[in-house]
Design an enzyme around this catalytic site. Structure first.
Site, mmCIF file in Angstrom:
data_model
loop_
_atom_site.group_PDB
_atom_site.id
_atom_site.type_symbol
_atom_site.label_atom_id
_atom_site.label_comp_id
_atom_site.label_asym_id
_atom_site.label_seq_id
_atom_site.Cartn_x
_atom_site.Cartn_y
_atom_site.Cartn_z
ATOM 1 N N LYS A 1 -8.746 6.247 2.529
ATOM 2 C CA LYS A 1 -7.443 5.859 3.061
ATOM 3 C C LYS A 1 -6.339 6.788 2.576
ATOM 4 C CE LYS A 1 -4.143 1.999 2.718
ATOM 5 N NZ LYS A 1 -4.008 0.549 2.556
ATOM 6 N N CYS B 1 0.794 -1.225 0.000
ATOM 7 C CA CYS B 1 0.000 0.000 0.000
ATOM 8 C C CYS B 1 0.831 1.281 0.000
ATOM 9 C CB CYS B 1 -0.928 0.031 1.212
ATOM 10 S SG CYS B 1 -1.929 -1.442 1.436
ATOM 11 N N HIS C 1 -2.552 6.657 4.374
ATOM 12 C CA HIS C 1 -1.412 5.746 4.594
ATOM 13 C C HIS C 1 -0.103 6.301 4.033
ATOM 14 C CE1 HIS C 1 -0.293 1.217 5.185
ATOM 15 N NE2 HIS C 1 0.145 1.999 6.154
#
Length: 596
Positions: free
Chosen positions: A149, A90, A151
């Protein structure tokens, strides 16, 4: 013919000075149904799924998981079959997506086993000197939003400096998780945060406690002479190890599983049962607020990462258990947003894109239940930097009237290509002070060229180069050389079961000299490696790829490592906290949230 005459008349009256250009555009519109020219700044809508396998989507061959809305995008637009992530995890993949650059250029590629950010309270993240497409579109007058998201880090030196925050990288509005979903975010799920480290902390705590008790007993009985100050130091160290171990269980949910709106925490810990509805509500609200455009909306799904929390409406509806349910819920959310574009009259003025950040997670299992995705015919999965299953992802574009409908393109493309493509559409200029590895896809998507601009693509696992792809345009071959591959466990299993992901280096990999060579145009499953005996061009191909690696490495410069061990460890002074530290609790969403 009537449409041509009408266009000619209108052009002559309204645009006399540009009669010829208007006439050509009208002829193209009436003949082909789309235009090769981009006359205004479109809205840009980017969907990015989390851990979705290319084999999980209907338009890519899955006939058991229902994805009618993603399939609708493919029918009404362009589908890429060789769309490649720049990393198979990710954090680095998303860094490359946002910047158009290999993550090794920004320091977002790791040389240790921690290949993604581990805590909200780490100090690593996307550096402030990296330029995202959001920043460039913001400069072109776009309203820019990120829902979902992130991240890419939060803080550098204090709990609220927000140096890595989305609002410091070109987004006007952020609502979502600064971190990522993990099992720890849901009650009664096995912990996902570095189980090996937790075990070590507990072992060290026990060893120190035993040593402390032994020395204290010896001191009290007179068998051993040791200063009380030394015992106090042992006690302090033991307490630190024990607190670190206990915190890794008791506080991960509070510290990592949070929701933010811009700079403010709204839920800590987040309540998963309403997260999907909140994300959808925020995406819908952003589009409505900015319907007069232009806007950039990046919908960064928390689906379909473990723990696969799925609302009751979708539980048990698919033929693939909880994972399939989660995919179908995500597809429903895509559909709701696309329906809003239709309702607001924005469909034809919105450039829409759907992809996944990397391949499905094969090792994600709960007992005998598969909790990760399916990568179709492609070998490997999430965490494997070279094998196709880890990096080949869905890639779909739609822009009615500008891009043709129902077209399939088999050329090599990259998630990094989104950066130059959307900057071009917004009328911006690419940075001239750095290497941009992505390429503008519009000529390929519109059919004005038949070949991808990519000649070589470099496939990293962390900061280690595992494989290289060469698109030999004159022959149509797509060669791929593997210099390093993970050791599957058990042998031949196609994944590293028993581990969370396959490693990038050390005893868990095999180095190949000469490299394993495949022609993906004939063997996309990478099942039959070629050799000098079976492929006459073997030596030539390996030599050509070797020269490309040397040239590529000359373009790399030393940068601070954002995923160093120091940067990824938890630091209490960096912890975002709503309420009293370390308990950190708040719920500003209240009970007003509507259920799905």
């Amino acid at each position: 013919m009537i449409a041509v005459l009408l266009c000619t008349t209108i052009a002559a009256i309204l645009f006399r000075r540009h009669f010829l250009m208007a006439l050509i555009s009208c002829l193209l519109w009436s003949t082909f149904g789309f235009s090769t020219a981009v006359d205004s700044k479109p809205n840009i809508l980017l969907f990015l799924a989390d851990d979705l396998g290319i084999g999980d989507v209907g338009c890519y061959g899955n006939n058991t998981i229902r994805t009618p809305n993603i399939d609708r995008l493919a029918r009404e637009g362009v589908k890429l079959t060789q769309h490649i992530a720049a990393a198979s995890l990710c954090t680095p993949s998303r860094a490359a997506f946002l910047t158009g650059r290999y993550p090794i250029r920004s320091g977002m590629a790791s040389n240790n086993r921690y290949r993604a950010l581990q805590w909200n309270a780490g100090s690593g993240g996307l550096p402030a000197n990296e330029t995202t497409f959001a920043r460039l579109l913001q400069q072109q007058g776009y309203s820019t939003g990120l829902i979902g998201k992130w991240h890419q880090g939060v803080n550098c030196e204090s709990f609220n400096d927000h140096c890595h925050h989305p609002l410091n990288h070109g987004f006007d509005y952020f609502y979502g998780m600064p971190f990522t979903l993990i099992n720890n975010c849901q009650e009664n799920k096995p912990p996902e945060m570095d189980v090996a480290l937790q075990d070590k902390l507990w072992l060290y705590s026990q060893i120190i406690a035993l040593a402390l008790l032994t020395l204290a007993a010896g001191r009290l009985t007179g068998l051993v002479y040791i200063r009380w100050k030394i015992l106090a130091c042992f006690t302090l160290v033991g307490c630190l190890f024990f607190i670190s171990w206990y915190s890794s269980y008791g506080f991960v949910q509070r510290w990592n599983c949070i929701l933010m709106r811009n700079h403010d925490i709204t839920e800590q810990p987040m309540r998963l049962e309403r997260t999907a509805s909140l994300m959808l509500k925020e995406a819908v609200s952003f589009i409505k607020r900015n319907r007069h455009g232009p806007f950039l909306l990046f919908v960064s799904f928390l689906h379909v990462h473990t723990p696969l929390f799925t609302t009751a409406k979708f539980l048990g509806k698919s033929h693939h258990g909880l994972y399939g349910d989660n995919v179908e819920e995500m597809d429903w959310m895509v559909g709701k947003i696309l329906d809003l574009l239709d309702k607001e009259g924005l469909k034809n003025h919105t450039f829409t894109y759907f992809a996944s950040d990397h391949g499905g997670h094969l090792e994600a299992q709960d007992g005998s239940a598969q909790m990760g995705g399916w990568n179709g015919i492609y070998k490997g999965g999430k965490g494997m930097g070279g094998w196709e299953g880890g990096i080949r992802v869905p890639g779909i574009f739609r822009w009615p009237g500008v891009l043709p409908a129902g077209i399939v393109i088999n050329e090599p493309t990259s998630l990094m290509d989104i950066f130059p493509t959307v900057v071009h559409l917004a009328g911006g200029r690419l940075p001239q002070d750095r290497v941009i590895d992505g390429r503008n896809l519009m000529p390929l998507l519109q059919g004005r060229t038949q070949k991808s601009e990519h000649k070589f693509l470099f496939h990293y696992c962390g900061s280690y180069l595992h494989a290289v792809r060469w698109h030999q345009k004159d022959s149509g071959a797509v060669w791929k050389a593997h210099y390093v591959t993970p050791v599957f466990h058990p042998a031949g299993a196609g994944a590293c079961y028993g581990k969370r992901i396959c490693p990038c280096f050390g005893e868990g990999v095999t180095h190949h000299d000469p490299p394993l060579l495949y022609d993906l145009s004939r063997d996309p499953s990478e099942s039959q490696p070629l050799s000098a005996d079976t492929e006459p061009l073997f030596d030539t191909v390996i030599e050509q790829i070797g020269r490309a690696i040397e040239e590529h490495r000359r373009t790399l410069t030393a940068v601070p490592q954002q995923l160093s061990r120091y940067n990824i460890i938890w630091k209490p002074w960096l912890q975002p906290c709503c309420g009293m530290f370390p308990f950190c609790w708040c719920d500003k969403e209240g009970e007003s949230t509507q259920s799905l």
